[in-house]
Enzyme design. Structure first.
Site, PDB file in Angstrom:
ATOM      1  N   GLU A   1       1.868   3.776  -3.372  1.00 45.01           N
ATOM      2  CA  GLU A   1       0.916   3.340  -2.355  1.00 45.01           C
ATOM      3  C   GLU A   1       0.687   4.443  -1.321  1.00 45.01           C
ATOM      4  O   GLU A   1       1.448   5.411  -1.237  1.00 45.01           O
ATOM      5  CB  GLU A   1       1.422   2.083  -1.664  1.00 45.01           C
ATOM      6  CG  GLU A   1       2.712   2.316  -0.899  1.00 45.01           C
ATOM      7  CD  GLU A   1       2.986   1.227   0.118  1.00 45.01           C
ATOM      8  OE1 GLU A   1       2.155   1.077   1.030  1.00 45.01           O
ATOM      9  OE2 GLU A   1       4.028   0.558   0.008  1.00 45.01           O
TER      10      GLU A   1
ATOM     11  N   SER B   1       1.145 -13.057   2.874  1.00 44.28           N
ATOM     12  CA  SER B   1       0.581 -11.787   2.437  1.00 44.28           C
ATOM     13  C   SER B   1      -0.264 -11.940   1.180  1.00 44.28           C
ATOM     14  O   SER B   1       0.072 -12.705   0.268  1.00 44.28           O
ATOM     15  CB  SER B   1       1.710 -10.792   2.159  1.00 44.28           C
ATOM     16  OG  SER B   1       1.210  -9.619   1.548  1.00 44.28           O
TER      17      SER B   1
ATOM     18  N   ASP C   1      -0.325  -9.823  -0.977  1.00 43.18           N
ATOM     19  CA  ASP C   1       0.446  -9.214  -2.071  1.00 43.18           C
ATOM     20  C   ASP C   1       0.821 -10.256  -3.120  1.00 43.18           C
ATOM     21  O   ASP C   1       0.788  -9.980  -4.328  1.00 43.18           O
ATOM     22  CB  ASP C   1       1.743  -8.586  -1.542  1.00 43.18           C
ATOM     23  CG  ASP C   1       1.504  -7.400  -0.629  1.00 43.18           C
ATOM     24  OD1 ASP C   1       0.336  -6.969  -0.498  1.00 43.18           O
ATOM     25  OD2 ASP C   1       2.487  -6.915  -0.032  1.00 43.18           O
TER      26      ASP C   1
ATOM     27  N   LYS D   1      10.660  -7.531   3.796  1.00 45.53           N
ATOM     28  CA  LYS D   1      11.312  -7.229   5.069  1.00 45.53           C
ATOM     29  C   LYS D   1      11.906  -8.493   5.662  1.00 45.53           C
ATOM     30  O   LYS D   1      11.327  -9.573   5.592  1.00 45.53           O
ATOM     31  CB  LYS D   1      10.318  -6.578   6.038  1.00 45.53           C
ATOM     32  CG  LYS D   1       9.929  -5.158   5.641  1.00 45.53           C
ATOM     33  CD  LYS D   1       9.075  -4.506   6.714  1.00 45.53           C
ATOM     34  CE  LYS D   1       8.831  -3.034   6.387  1.00 45.53           C
ATOM     35  NZ  LYS D   1       7.975  -2.830   5.230  1.00 45.53           N
TER      36      LYS D   1
END
Length: 304
Positions: A24, A139, A141, A158
């Site tokens: 990324e 998210s 994601d 996280k």
């Protein structure tokens, strides 16, 4: 795929079955301070090449989604304040407006898949936020990876996020999570978040066998490999828990919510740990890049 530029080296490697690892760009456009951001990006490129794998750093350059950023492009994006942050939903906007953008996990995975890349290393995944029952903050994601047949190496999510809710959502979305040589789910800054996962894998070759089985079964979601940071490099769990509690309390007192929450908490963690959390961030990424390169080789060999 006419709007996506795939570097000649990456295109040839994918066509010839040479292992490729997607990386990324937000880690060096938005995730790390200068000049460390550029040092980390170039070090990742070098480490992947030394492992016999082609690195494919992904971002948007002047409105052109690019799979396989050149060193010059990485250097430029590492120092340009005008670079924005793009998830999948933002890609059409960046293309139409001619913007340069660091791509998130979701956008990087999307573009990697378009280019035929099968393995992707990142630092940490996005997940479900702690106030999600009230805000529905989750998210992009997660649904993106549920629709893409990749292998994604991360150090979990996280610890500022809601880890148990994230694991529940991963299960609901049909995303398998395997720990690399552990069933302790990592919490990015710490090797063990306190939550367990069901399966562990012992080698890149075992992951390659899972990829083959998934593809034969026509399952279209990613395999998430949770790779904990080395315990010698993790943030002290006691320090982590204390600073995280302080960060959450400070955010509540300041009325920070929504998309402002994550950068607030990360900045607080970095400041209150004297920069130690930043060192852990780099160690996490380095470990995931190294493991991702090994997995990319194993997947390529299994298909050869």
């Amino acid at each position: 795929m006419s709007s996506v530029h795939v570097a000649d080296e990456v295109r040839a490697a994918v066509a010839d079955g040479i292992p490729v690892l997607a990386l990324e760009s937000t880690i060096f456009t938005h995730g790390l301070p200068r000049p460390r951001n550029l040092e980390v990006a170039l070090d990742a490129d070098r480490r992947v090449r030394e492992a016999g794998v082609v690195p494919a750093t992904i971002g948007v350059v002047d409105g052109r989604p690019t799979v396989g950023l050149s060193v010059d492009e990485i250097e430029r994006m590492s120092t340009d304040d005008a670079v924005v942050k793009a998830s999948v939903r933002d890609l059409p906007v960046t293309v139409a407006k001619g913007l340069s953008a660091g791509t998130t996990v979701a956008a990087t995975a999307h573009l990697a898949h378009l280019a035929g890349i099968r393995v992707f290393s990142t630092g940490g995944l996005g997940g479900v936020h702690r106030d999600a029952p009230d805000t529905f903050d989750e998210s992009a994601d997660l649904p993106s990876l549920a629709a893409l047949p990749l292998v994604v190496v991360s150090a979990g999510v996280k610890s500022i996020l809601d880890i148990p809710l994230t694991l529940e959502r991963l299960e609901t979305l049909g995303l398998v999570v395997v720990g690399y040589r552990t069933t302790d789910y990592p919490g990015f800054y710490i090797a063990d978040s306190g939550y367990d996962i069901e399966y562990a894998v012992d080698s890149p070759a075992e992951i390659a066998r899972m990829v083959a089985a998934r593809d034969e079964l026509a399952i279209g979601s990613s395999i998430l490999v949770a790779n904990p940071v080395d315990e010698a490099e993790q943030l002290s769990p006691a320090l982590h828990d204390r600073v995280l509690a302080q960060a959450l309390a400070a955010a509540a007192e300041a009325g920070v919510t929504g998309h402002d929450m994550t950068p607030f908490l990360l900045d607080f963690m970095q400041r209150e740990t004297g920069g130690r959390s930043l060192d852990v961030n780099v160690a996490v990424y380095r470990g995931n890049v190294d493991l991702g390169a090994q997995i990319a080789r194993a997947v390529a060999e299994s298909r050869g």
